[in-house]
Write a protein that holds these residues in place. Structure first.
Motif, mmCIF file in Angstrom:
data_model
loop_
_atom_site.group_PDB
_atom_site.id
_atom_site.type_symbol
_atom_site.label_atom_id
_atom_site.label_comp_id
_atom_site.label_asym_id
_atom_site.label_seq_id
_atom_site.Cartn_x
_atom_site.Cartn_y
_atom_site.Cartn_z
ATOM 1 N N ILE A 89 -80.975 -33.482 27.087
ATOM 2 C CA ILE A 89 -79.531 -33.263 27.214
ATOM 3 C C ILE A 89 -79.264 -31.937 27.919
ATOM 4 O O ILE A 89 -78.405 -31.848 28.797
ATOM 5 C CB ILE A 89 -78.858 -33.302 25.825
ATOM 6 N N LEU A 90 -80.013 -30.904 27.569
ATOM 7 C CA LEU A 90 -79.853 -29.601 28.216
ATOM 8 C C LEU A 90 -80.208 -29.681 29.699
ATOM 9 O O LEU A 90 -79.520 -29.097 30.539
ATOM 10 C CB LEU A 90 -80.717 -28.551 27.514
ATOM 11 N N PHE A 91 -81.254 -30.413 30.031
ATOM 12 C CA PHE A 91 -81.633 -30.580 31.436
ATOM 13 C C PHE A 91 -80.525 -31.294 32.217
ATOM 14 O O PHE A 91 -80.157 -30.874 33.321
ATOM 15 C CB PHE A 91 -82.947 -31.365 31.547
ATOM 16 N N ILE A 92 -79.990 -32.367 31.668
ATOM 17 C CA ILE A 92 -78.919 -33.109 32.338
ATOM 18 C C ILE A 92 -77.687 -32.227 32.511
ATOM 19 O O ILE A 92 -77.055 -32.217 33.570
ATOM 20 C CB ILE A 92 -78.586 -34.401 31.558
ATOM 21 N N PHE A 93 -77.354 -31.462 31.476
ATOM 22 C CA PHE A 93 -76.223 -30.543 31.561
ATOM 23 C C PHE A 93 -76.441 -29.502 32.653
ATOM 24 O O PHE A 93 -75.557 -29.224 33.456
ATOM 25 C CB PHE A 93 -75.992 -29.863 30.208
ATOM 26 N N SER A 94 -77.647 -28.936 32.714
ATOM 27 C CA SER A 94 -77.955 -27.915 33.722
ATOM 28 C C SER A 94 -77.911 -28.493 35.130
ATOM 29 O O SER A 94 -77.389 -27.859 36.055
ATOM 30 C CB SER A 94 -79.337 -27.310 33.463
ATOM 31 N N GLY A 96 -76.173 -31.125 36.104
ATOM 32 C CA GLY A 96 -74.761 -31.394 36.396
ATOM 33 C C GLY A 96 -74.004 -30.120 36.733
ATOM 34 O O GLY A 96 -73.152 -30.109 37.637
ATOM 35 N N LEU A 97 -74.309 -29.051 36.011
ATOM 36 C CA LEU A 97 -73.670 -27.766 36.298
ATOM 37 C C LEU A 97 -74.047 -27.281 37.690
ATOM 38 O O LEU A 97 -73.198 -26.792 38.442
ATOM 39 C CB LEU A 97 -74.058 -26.730 35.246
ATOM 40 N N GLY A 98 -75.309 -27.434 38.063
ATOM 41 C CA GLY A 98 -75.752 -27.032 39.394
ATOM 42 C C GLY A 98 -75.053 -27.809 40.493
ATOM 43 O O GLY A 98 -74.614 -27.233 41.499
#
Length: 165
Positions: A89-94, A96-98
């Motif tokens: 989840i943290l990877f997907i969030f990061s 998406g943020l990028g």
């Protein structure tokens, strides 16, 4: 034996108030064969032996989420599975943020592409790049939770999303 129904602390028979939380014992005590209701709403923690054995892999799950997937440790340990899910989840969030920061910067660059707006573009770019502290804070929180044996979700992003079933 009696237990505080508010915090679950084991109490001696002669006490009137729970030494941990101050709740009146006469109103909230229960015999030891009845499960206290506090356990229904407390934070989830992994069994001690599972968490103790697998803390290292749970920490790795935040840094390189695919390692527990490749080794199969997410199938062997519920603790590792939980933290691997949080790492994904943290990877997907990061990611998406990028993507979002890149799109916003591209739009700002095309809109402010003149000599007088370069200073404003630099300021806005700096502010947008400060958003990278958010996933870094989540990463640190996840590693701290894994190293302390807790299955606590990441703030804002880890509450209700389950990728690994």
């Amino acid at each position: 034996m009696i237990y505080c129904i508010n915090c679950g602390q084991q109490l001696q028979n002669e006490v009137q108030f729970c030494p941990s939380c101050g709740t009146s014992v006469s109103a909230t005590s229960t015999p030891h064969n009845i499960q206290p209701s506090y356990q229904q709403h407390t934070q989830a923690t992994a069994p001690s032996s599972d968490a103790d054995k697998n803390k290292g892999m749970a920490i790795i799950a935040y840094l390189l989420f695919f390692i527990p997937l490749i080794t199969g440790d997410h199938k062997k340990s519920a603790f590792v599975k939980y933290h691997t899910n949080q790492g994904i989840i943290l990877f997907i969030f990061s990611a998406g943020l990028g993507v979002a920061i890149s799109i916003v910067m591209a739009i700002l660059t095309s809109l402010l592409f003149n000599v007088f707006a370069w200073g404003l573009l630099a300021i806005l770019g700096t502010i947008l790049n400060l958003l990278w502290f958010v996933p870094m804070i989540f990463l640190i929180l996840g590693i701290v939770n894994a190293s302390s044996g807790k299955e606590k979700p990441l703030p804002l992003i880890g509450n209700k999303i389950t990728i690994l079933k």
